[in-house]
Design a protein around this motif. Sequence first.
Motif, PDB file in Angstrom:
ATOM      1  N   ILE A 345       0.868  -1.185   0.000  1.00 16.14           N
ATOM      2  CA  ILE A 345       0.000   0.000   0.000  1.00 16.14           C
ATOM      3  C   ILE A 345       0.900   1.228   0.000  1.00 16.14           C
ATOM      4  CG2 ILE A 345      -1.738   1.297   1.300  1.00 16.14           C
ATOM      5  CD1 ILE A 345      -2.420  -1.424   2.708  1.00 16.14           C
ATOM      6  N   SER A 346       0.631   2.176  -0.887  1.00 18.49           N
ATOM      7  CA  SER A 346       1.348   3.451  -0.807  1.00 18.49           C
ATOM      8  C   SER A 346       0.757   4.280   0.325  1.00 18.49           C
ATOM      9  CB  SER A 346       1.239   4.224  -2.118  1.00 18.49           C
ATOM     10  OG  SER A 346       2.206   3.793  -3.047  1.00 18.49           O
ATOM     11  N   CYS A 347       1.644   4.975   1.056  1.00 18.48           N
ATOM     12  CA  CYS A 347       1.206   5.837   2.149  1.00 18.48           C
ATOM     13  C   CYS A 347       1.827   7.212   1.954  1.00 18.48           C
ATOM     14  CB  CYS A 347       1.619   5.241   3.496  1.00 18.48           C
ATOM     15  SG  CYS A 347       1.184   6.278   4.914  1.00 18.48           S
ATOM     16  N   PHE A 348       1.007   8.173   1.524  1.00 19.74           N
ATOM     17  CA  PHE A 348       1.470   9.547   1.375  1.00 19.74           C
ATOM     18  C   PHE A 348       1.424  10.202   2.754  1.00 19.74           C
ATOM     19  CE2 PHE A 348       0.445   8.360  -2.895  1.00 19.74           C
ATOM     20  CZ  PHE A 348       1.291   9.106  -3.703  1.00 19.74           C
ATOM     21  N   TYR A 349       2.458   9.902   3.543  1.00 25.77           N
ATOM     22  CA  TYR A 349       2.467  10.337   4.935  1.00 25.77           C
ATOM     23  C   TYR A 349       2.386  11.855   5.018  1.00 25.77           C
ATOM     24  CZ  TYR A 349       3.390  10.316   9.892  1.00 25.77           C
ATOM     25  OH  TYR A 349       3.264  10.470  11.248  1.00 25.77           O
ATOM     26  N   PHE A 350       1.563  12.344   5.941  1.00 24.48           N
ATOM     27  CA  PHE A 350       1.389  13.778   6.130  1.00 24.48           C
ATOM     28  C   PHE A 350       2.118  14.218   7.403  1.00 24.48           C
ATOM     29  CE2 PHE A 350      -0.709  17.657   7.397  1.00 24.48           C
ATOM     30  CZ  PHE A 350      -0.860  18.321   6.199  1.00 24.48           C
ATOM     31  N   GLU A 351       3.208  14.978   7.271  1.00 23.59           N
ATOM     32  CA  GLU A 351       3.729  15.516   6.048  1.00 23.59           C
ATOM     33  C   GLU A 351       5.225  15.669   6.180  1.00 23.59           C
ATOM     34  OE1 GLU A 351       2.660  19.608   5.112  1.00 23.59           O
ATOM     35  OE2 GLU A 351       2.475  20.106   7.232  1.00 23.59           O
ATOM     36  N   ALA A 352       5.885  16.142   5.150  1.00 22.91           N
ATOM     37  CA  ALA A 352       7.344  16.226   5.148  1.00 22.91           C
ATOM     38  C   ALA A 352       7.863  17.267   6.138  1.00 22.91           C
ATOM     39  CB  ALA A 352       7.834  16.543   3.736  1.00 22.91           C
ATOM     40  N   PHE A 353       7.387  18.507   6.003  1.00 22.25           N
ATOM     41  CA  PHE A 353       7.894  19.627   6.804  1.00 22.25           C
ATOM     42  C   PHE A 353       6.752  20.365   7.490  1.00 22.25           C
ATOM     43  CE2 PHE A 353      10.680  19.005   3.151  1.00 22.25           C
ATOM     44  CZ  PHE A 353      11.938  18.921   3.741  1.00 22.25           C
ATOM     45  N   ASN A 354       7.027  20.910   8.676  1.00 21.68           N
ATOM     46  CA  ASN A 354       6.052  21.799   9.314  1.00 21.68           C
ATOM     47  C   ASN A 354       5.732  22.967   8.382  1.00 21.68           C
ATOM     48  OD1 ASN A 354       6.066  20.302  11.659  1.00 21.68           O
ATOM     49  ND2 ASN A 354       7.140  21.825  12.901  1.00 21.68           N
ATOM     50  N   GLU A 355       4.478  23.439   8.452  1.00 25.72           N
ATOM     51  CA  GLU A 355       4.060  24.621   7.693  1.00 25.72           C
ATOM     52  C   GLU A 355       3.248  25.510   8.623  1.00 25.72           C
ATOM     53  OE1 GLU A 355       2.907  23.775   3.365  1.00 25.72           O
ATOM     54  OE2 GLU A 355       2.360  21.931   4.402  1.00 25.72           O
ATOM     55  N   GLN A 356       3.724  26.715   8.860  1.00 28.76           N
ATOM     56  CA  GLN A 356       3.075  27.566   9.861  1.00 28.76           C
ATOM     57  C   GLN A 356       1.893  28.372   9.331  1.00 28.76           C
ATOM     58  OE1 GLN A 356       5.572  30.716  11.419  1.00 28.76           O
ATOM     59  NE2 GLN A 356       6.898  30.703   9.621  1.00 28.76           N
ATOM     60  N   TRP A 357       1.648  28.359   8.037  1.00 32.91           N
ATOM     61  CA  TRP A 357       0.499  29.099   7.491  1.00 32.91           C
ATOM     62  C   TRP A 357      -0.820  28.415   7.807  1.00 32.91           C
ATOM     63  CZ3 TRP A 357      -2.986  26.888   4.144  1.00 32.91           C
ATOM     64  CH2 TRP A 357      -2.587  25.718   3.512  1.00 32.91           C
ATOM     65  N   LYS A 358      -0.778  27.137   8.120  1.00 30.61           N
ATOM     66  CA  LYS A 358      -2.018  26.377   8.268  1.00 30.61           C
ATOM     67  C   LYS A 358      -2.883  26.876   9.430  1.00 30.61           C
ATOM     68  CE  LYS A 358      -0.389  22.172   6.000  1.00 30.61           C
ATOM     69  NZ  LYS A 358      -1.520  21.934   5.092  1.00 30.61           N
ATOM     70  N   ASP A 359      -2.228  27.325  10.492  1.00 34.79           N
ATOM     71  CA  ASP A 359      -2.954  27.919  11.621  1.00 34.79           C
ATOM     72  C   ASP A 359      -2.150  29.138  12.064  1.00 34.79           C
ATOM     73  OD1 ASP A 359      -4.623  28.469  13.705  1.00 34.79           O
ATOM     74  OD2 ASP A 359      -4.336  26.570  14.759  1.00 34.79           O
ATOM     75  N   ALA A 360      -2.093  30.123  11.171  1.00 37.35           N
ATOM     76  CA  ALA A 360      -1.173  31.251  11.327  1.00 37.35           C
ATOM     77  C   ALA A 360      -1.428  32.056  12.598  1.00 37.35           C
ATOM     78  CB  ALA A 360      -1.262  32.161  10.103  1.00 37.35           C
ATOM     79  N   GLN A 361      -2.657  32.051  13.102  1.00 37.43           N
ATOM     80  CA  GLN A 361      -2.993  32.837  14.294  1.00 37.43           C
ATOM     81  C   GLN A 361      -2.690  32.101  15.591  1.00 37.43           C
ATOM     82  OE1 GLN A 361      -3.786  35.962  13.517  1.00 37.43           O
ATOM     83  NE2 GLN A 361      -3.637  35.225  11.399  1.00 37.43           N
ATOM     84  N   ASN A 362      -2.284  30.832  15.480  1.00 33.28           N
ATOM     85  CA  ASN A 362      -2.057  30.022  16.680  1.00 33.28           C
ATOM     86  C   ASN A 362      -0.759  29.222  16.496  1.00 33.28           C
ATOM     87  OD1 ASN A 362      -2.181  28.420  18.957  1.00 33.28           O
ATOM     88  ND2 ASN A 362      -3.898  27.173  18.243  1.00 33.28           N
ATOM     89  N   VAL A 363       0.321  29.762  16.991  1.00 35.36           N
ATOM     90  CA  VAL A 363       1.644  29.161  16.779  1.00 35.36           C
ATOM     91  C   VAL A 363       1.678  27.697  17.219  1.00 35.36           C
ATOM     92  CG1 VAL A 363       4.071  29.256  17.489  1.00 35.36           C
ATOM     93  CG2 VAL A 363       2.846  31.365  16.959  1.00 35.36           C
ATOM     94  N   HIS A 364       0.966  27.382  18.286  1.00 32.99           N
ATOM     95  CA  HIS A 364       0.986  26.025  18.833  1.00 32.99           C
ATOM     96  C   HIS A 364      -0.196  25.172  18.356  1.00 32.99           C
ATOM     97  CE1 HIS A 364       4.369  27.119  21.302  1.00 32.99           C
ATOM     98  NE2 HIS A 364       3.701  28.134  21.804  1.00 32.99           N
ATOM     99  N   GLY A 365      -0.886  25.621  17.321  1.00 34.88           N
ATOM    100  CA  GLY A 365      -1.957  24.823  16.746  1.00 34.88           C
ATOM    101  C   GLY A 365      -1.398  23.571  16.076  1.00 34.88           C
ATOM    102  N   SER A 366      -2.078  22.464  16.235  1.00 32.19           N
ATOM    103  CA  SER A 366      -1.548  21.183  15.754  1.00 32.19           C
ATOM    104  C   SER A 366      -1.317  21.170  14.248  1.00 32.19           C
ATOM    105  CB  SER A 366      -2.493  20.037  16.140  1.00 32.19           C
ATOM    106  OG  SER A 366      -3.774  20.204  15.552  1.00 32.19           O
ATOM    107  N   GLU A 367      -2.154  21.890  13.489  1.00 36.91           N
ATOM    108  CA  GLU A 367      -2.013  21.859  12.028  1.00 36.91           C
ATOM    109  C   GLU A 367      -0.644  22.351  11.561  1.00 36.91           C
ATOM    110  OE1 GLU A 367      -4.247  20.582   9.677  1.00 36.91           O
ATOM    111  OE2 GLU A 367      -5.057  19.775  11.545  1.00 36.91           O
ATOM    112  N   ASN A 368       0.009  23.157  12.374  1.00 35.40           N
ATOM    113  CA  ASN A 368       1.328  23.684  12.019  1.00 35.40           C
ATOM    114  C   ASN A 368       2.458  22.686  12.274  1.00 35.40           C
ATOM    115  OD1 ASN A 368       0.094  26.181  11.511  1.00 35.40           O
ATOM    116  ND2 ASN A 368       0.418  26.897  13.601  1.00 35.40           N
ATOM    117  N   HIS A 369       2.157  21.544  12.893  1.00 38.44           N
ATOM    118  CA  HIS A 369       3.225  20.703  13.437  1.00 38.44           C
ATOM    119  C   HIS A 369       3.124  19.230  13.044  1.00 38.44           C
ATOM    120  CE1 HIS A 369       4.730  23.995  15.966  1.00 38.44           C
ATOM    121  NE2 HIS A 369       3.448  24.314  16.139  1.00 38.44           N
ATOM    122  N   PHE A 370       2.644  18.966  11.844  1.00 37.44           N
ATOM    123  CA  PHE A 370       2.558  17.582  11.372  1.00 37.44           C
ATOM    124  C   PHE A 370       3.840  17.113  10.681  1.00 37.44           C
ATOM    125  CE2 PHE A 370      -1.942  17.766  12.223  1.00 37.44           C
ATOM    126  CZ  PHE A 370      -2.332  16.438  12.360  1.00 37.44           C
TER     127      PHE A 370
END
Length: 430
Positions: A345-370
Amino acid sequence: MKSIVKIIAAAMVLTVSHSCKERSSKTEENQPQTIKEVTAKDILGNPDYLAISYGGYREATRDVQPTINELKDDLKILSAMGIKVLRTYNVQLQQASNLLKAIGELKIEDSNFEMYVMLGAWIDCKNAWTGEAPDHDVESEQNEGEIARAVALANQYPDIVKIIAVGNEAMVKWATSYYVQPSVILKWVNHLQGLKKIGELPKDLWITSSDDFASWGGGDESYHTEDLENLIRAVDYISMHTYAYHNSHYNPEFWGIPEEEEQLSDIEKIDAAMLRAKEFAMSQYKAVSDYAKSVGVDKPIHIGETGWATVSNGHYGPTGSKATDEYKEAAYYNHMRNWTNTEGISCFYFEAFNEQWKDAQNVHGSENHFGLITIDGQAKYALWDLVDKGTFSGLTRNGNPITKTYKGDKDALMKDVLVPPTKKEQAIMH
């Protein structure tokens, strides 16, 4: 007549030149060098072609696009990890087209460089992201242009783009800002399959949609529609998402420490919970497979997205499900890679690098840290062994060498690792 003679003469020179090169390669290698054309069918489900979801954004806004050189730095890091297939999400912005350009340039610079792309075309409903009420029964007028851009890029880079994904979580009903009905996805999948048939797209290009397991029939029966059945028949394979991480809050039955495990050590409790997280993902995969078979379809199913965040001040952090830290991310990453590689099974693991735009108003929001790697180039615990092996030697991100988070101090890392709540504690929380 003279022009014809010139053309014939030029052709003869090219033929002789090619013949000489071919003989030279045979002499040097004792065999002719042949370049194999790799297709989606060869790549997907092949553990020699590890896959990952990719976004190269460094800033808190996507208005700042990563440069070609920044993309090349990322590509070299991922290639060193054994990654050979990247998933992108839209072609509205420059990142995807620049990424394809960067891959093309790296292939010219190094004939052994190998990287392929699952190109995402973003799909929205009418009024999505406008401030007006989204109309989930009508598609956005922007979709046509997005599909056209994806087609153009697939034709421009046929040696790199091997898959087009129509939409990202575009059918799941909790995507309240933008979701569409399956008929919209079906329309565009059929459009792309039609272009393949008339030679306006490469015939070996695979077409799919990448969506939550529920959208593929693995969850609530409200998704079981004729349009979905037709979509399952129309795609070349099913790309499904599964997130045990989010379900540690929304569907936490699998996550809580059962009574019979309460006597275990803390690390044993955590390891047992992470094993259940893997089994949760496996159960969602099976649910999609079972539904597809129930409508008479037996075709490949791959994981278009799954991942685990390492920082959260919300539902998944210290005051929530306590699912979030680098130890658990590493456990989940290894579990998922081992399972999917073993099962083809291919697994497009999420994700390669952190991206801080995903929850730009909340530095510690989980979306920024996958990410498996931070924005400034620190490899999280899942990749510490690769740092030790020298995998990233000479490579940089944002000018920084790839080093370990926590300065490589595992004791310091483990201080941030929390034990999941017991079943009793969960009952109080919910």
